[in-house]
Design an enzyme around this catalytic site. Sequence first.
Site, PDB file in Angstrom:
ATOM      1  N   ARG A 162      -4.041 -29.155  -3.372  1.00  0.00           N
ATOM      2  CA  ARG A 162      -4.547 -28.194  -2.389  1.00  0.00           C
ATOM      3  C   ARG A 162      -5.582 -28.913  -1.542  1.00  0.00           C
ATOM      4  NH1 ARG A 162      -4.393 -25.575  -7.410  1.00  0.00           N
ATOM      5  NH2 ARG A 162      -2.921 -23.829  -7.514  1.00  0.00           N
ATOM      6  N   LYS A 186      -7.215 -23.669  -9.817  1.00  0.00           N
ATOM      7  CA  LYS A 186      -7.518 -22.246  -9.906  1.00  0.00           C
ATOM      8  C   LYS A 186      -7.655 -21.817 -11.364  1.00  0.00           C
ATOM      9  CE  LYS A 186      -5.331 -20.748  -5.571  1.00  0.00           C
ATOM     10  NZ  LYS A 186      -4.304 -19.854  -4.973  1.00  0.00           N
ATOM     11  N   HIS A 257      -1.722 -27.183   4.081  1.00  0.00           N
ATOM     12  CA  HIS A 257      -0.987 -26.666   2.923  1.00  0.00           C
ATOM     13  C   HIS A 257       0.506 -26.957   3.034  1.00  0.00           C
ATOM     14  CE1 HIS A 257      -1.546 -24.329  -0.729  1.00  0.00           C
ATOM     15  NE2 HIS A 257      -0.414 -23.714  -0.494  1.00  0.00           N
ATOM     16  N   ARG A 260       1.698 -29.631   0.832  1.00  0.00           N
ATOM     17  CA  ARG A 260       1.917 -29.213  -0.558  1.00  0.00           C
ATOM     18  C   ARG A 260       3.323 -28.639  -0.705  1.00  0.00           C
ATOM     19  NH1 ARG A 260      -0.856 -27.662  -5.286  1.00  0.00           N
ATOM     20  NH2 ARG A 260      -0.420 -25.557  -6.063  1.00  0.00           N
ATOM     21  N   HIS A 283       0.721 -24.321 -11.029  1.00  0.00           N
ATOM     22  CA  HIS A 283       1.090 -22.911 -11.021  1.00  0.00           C
ATOM     23  C   HIS A 283       1.070 -22.372 -12.448  1.00  0.00           C
ATOM     24  CE1 HIS A 283       3.480 -23.283  -6.985  1.00  0.00           C
ATOM     25  NE2 HIS A 283       2.176 -23.160  -6.808  1.00  0.00           N
ATOM     26  N   TYR A 292      10.302 -22.660  -4.067  1.00  0.00           N
ATOM     27  CA  TYR A 292      10.721 -23.930  -3.483  1.00  0.00           C
ATOM     28  C   TYR A 292      12.192 -24.225  -3.741  1.00  0.00           C
ATOM     29  CZ  TYR A 292       5.755 -24.499  -2.812  1.00  0.00           C
ATOM     30  OH  TYR A 292       4.458 -24.308  -2.417  1.00  0.00           O
TER      31      TYR A 292
END
Length: 311
Positions: A162, A186, A257, A260, A283, A292
């Site tokens: 990120r 995150k 982004h 990414r 994730h 994706y």
Amino acid sequence: MAAKIGRTAGSEQLEQLSLSSQKLLARFGDYLLLERSMAKTSINSYKSDVMLFCLFLEQQGQEVLHFTQEDVQAFFAREEIKTSTQARRLGALRSFVRFLNAEELREDNPLKSVENPKKERKLPLVLSEQTVEAYLNAPDLTKAVGMRDKAMLELLYATGLRVSELVSLTFSEVHLDEQYLIKRGKGGKERMIPFGAHTRHWLIRYLTEARVELDPQGREKVLFVSQKGGALDRQSFWGIIKKYGRQIGLTSLPSPHTFRHAFATHLLNHDADLRAVQLLLGHSALTTTQIYTHVANERMHQLFNKAHPRA
């Protein structure tokens, strides 16, 4: 007369709340930090959404601690908002209810029967491998900032970081000899991300040829610094992406982004395992990564329709 509720909750709206609701929001923020280990930006977002709901309740004469499912439905029905915004606010309210339960301020769950809004599937914009290659070759390597940009772009595409993770990357997180980096993403989750010899080469060149010029005293702990030797922020890097986008002739300028997205999609295009991509991206759920596969499949169909004589 009831005050008008805006789309975002600021300091003026906080002051419109009763003192008891303001204190409750503060306790909610502490709960998110201490019990959920959430990042500051996420905590502020959750508190902002719950603040709007509390303001709505008080303007309806309803006590915040005693809101019902009907109150929640009325809150979302009062204005037209995007599905993604509604989903975000509902998620914040669910966390608020968990907080109320944990603090024994109420025992029930008024959101138990409230369904999550169906999100519209929007496939992310993905740069082609040729466009990424053009980006990587765009920086002027005769200048220190060009060498820095080259190293940043190479690392961004090689790792799928990120942008906030890229600009905050420190020396201790990068292991050049072993060719991997450690990053806390995150939710405080730590992950290891490998990179190749090609990326290592450009990182070393940046560190030995450019960074000593940009930050000769070595004062900054972050890896990538600005022309004045300070830390780069997300907005500055976005400007870098736009500059090179114009330079290579793009009419629609991507965001950082987008790299990414390109990282993930290009890996899948070259037969990478979906779960491996999930781990690299950080994730928590495989369903997040599966978007994706749809991008890769759509690209495959586009190429088929363009190339096959009977498409």
